[in-house]
Enzyme design. Sequence first.
Site, short mmCIF file in Angstrom:
data_model
loop_
_atom_site.label_atom_id
_atom_site.label_comp_id
_atom_site.label_asym_id
_atom_site.label_seq_id
_atom_site.Cartn_x
_atom_site.Cartn_y
_atom_site.Cartn_z
N ASP A 51 0.85 -1.18 0.00
CA ASP A 51 0.00 0.00 0.00
C ASP A 51 0.89 1.24 0.00
O ASP A 51 1.99 1.22 0.57
CB ASP A 51 -0.91 -0.02 1.24
CG ASP A 51 -2.04 0.98 1.13
OD1 ASP A 51 -1.79 2.19 1.34
OD2 ASP A 51 -3.16 0.56 0.83
N LEU A 52 0.44 2.32 -0.63
CA LEU A 52 1.25 3.54 -0.68
C LEU A 52 1.42 4.20 0.68
O LEU A 52 2.25 5.10 0.83
CB LEU A 52 0.65 4.53 -1.67
CG LEU A 52 0.79 4.18 -3.15
CD1 LEU A 52 0.13 5.24 -4.02
CD2 LEU A 52 2.24 4.00 -3.55
N ALA A 72 1.05 4.27 -9.50
CA ALA A 72 -0.04 4.17 -8.52
C ALA A 72 -0.45 5.53 -7.97
O ALA A 72 0.39 6.34 -7.60
CB ALA A 72 0.38 3.25 -7.38
N TYR A 141 -6.47 16.31 -7.58
CA TYR A 141 -5.63 15.34 -8.29
C TYR A 141 -4.47 16.05 -8.99
O TYR A 141 -3.30 15.69 -8.81
CB TYR A 141 -6.47 14.57 -9.30
CG TYR A 141 -5.69 13.56 -10.11
CD1 TYR A 141 -5.10 12.46 -9.49
CD2 TYR A 141 -5.55 13.69 -11.49
CE1 TYR A 141 -4.38 11.53 -10.22
CE2 TYR A 141 -4.85 12.76 -12.23
CZ TYR A 141 -4.26 11.68 -11.60
OH TYR A 141 -3.55 10.75 -12.33
N LYS A 145 -0.29 15.96 -8.18
CA LYS A 145 0.72 15.58 -9.17
C LYS A 145 1.80 16.66 -9.30
O LYS A 145 2.98 16.34 -9.48
CB LYS A 145 0.06 15.31 -10.52
CG LYS A 145 -0.78 14.05 -10.56
CD LYS A 145 0.07 12.80 -10.42
CE LYS A 145 -0.71 11.53 -10.59
NZ LYS A 145 0.14 10.31 -10.56
#
Length: 348
Positions: A51-52, A72, A141, A145
Amino acid sequence: MTLVCVTGAAGRVGSTLVRRLSTGGYDVRAVVRPGNKKFPMPSEVETAEADLTDGRALRTAVEGAAVVIHLAAQMPLGDSTVEEYYDINVLGTLRVLEASVGAGRTVRRFIYASTDNTYGPADPNVMSLTEESEQFPGDYYGTSKVLCEHLVRNYRKIHGLQYTILRYGSVLAPNEAGSLFRMSWVRGFLETHSALGPRSNLWPLFKLAHGLATLLPAPDQADDPAVCLVGPDGAPWSIHLTDVRDTVEGTIRCIESPAAANECFNIVGPRATSFAEGAKVIAKHRDTTLLNAHMPVRLAFELSNAKAERLLGYRPRYDFESTLLAGSGDTRATDYVPVGAGWTAPTS
């Protein structure tokens, strides 16, 4: 052989990438979330669960890899709190970076999957966005990034970790293409972004014109017609779609190429797809009617591949029609992994 570690290996890009790598002379370690049984990996591919949010598991997953491709991420905020969301996307990337520079590291290149959403698709400041265009994302989102891109660059400065940043654009698999540009998809697209309000990456556009979905014509209930959205200037809406096979090709080119070192690239389809083109293709190959819907605003979003073409030799092959044809009928392609129940435009 070179060991490539791929996070997000069960996703739209990761699933096809893992298979291409495994048949292309690489040893592959596919990193998936614990308990993810979405699809079976090829027998020759090693699988690691991590898992991250689990730094220890990520260190184990990365151990011995020469290249890390970090795909991911969580896309829509969904039911997550903002804190949980950034823990996964931003701190998750930090944990993968830490794993890549840890004791006894073997990682020589870190490839990070970013997004065209970092430019802010609702109001691009130029007609064809390049890697030098301003990054001004409009949602959680895209913002996550941008933060991760800074992290990746900082790890080059602090630890000497070689990187490549790839800004993907609206990736779809061929089997998903048939759902696009139809009334049901267009209506869902407009309603979803409208309902999200300021959380939508297209909010700067939608706040100027409420209730866009109500402007769609009422179709025959037996039909799901193709729909072309037209702006106030008479020009159709457009989005920059990318066939997953082109995305994977661009990514693989960055593994060995010296020109990819410490660079950022747009990796998108050969050109933007206008709603006029998309709707015409759907009507032609799905034997349905074609309708125009006039909107008081216009979405027009296109990126330039020029840098990737110049430095990497990246030349995307698939326009929307060829992607659609590869997903069905006698021309059905076998060089990608089919996904899900249909493509939906990113909402966050």
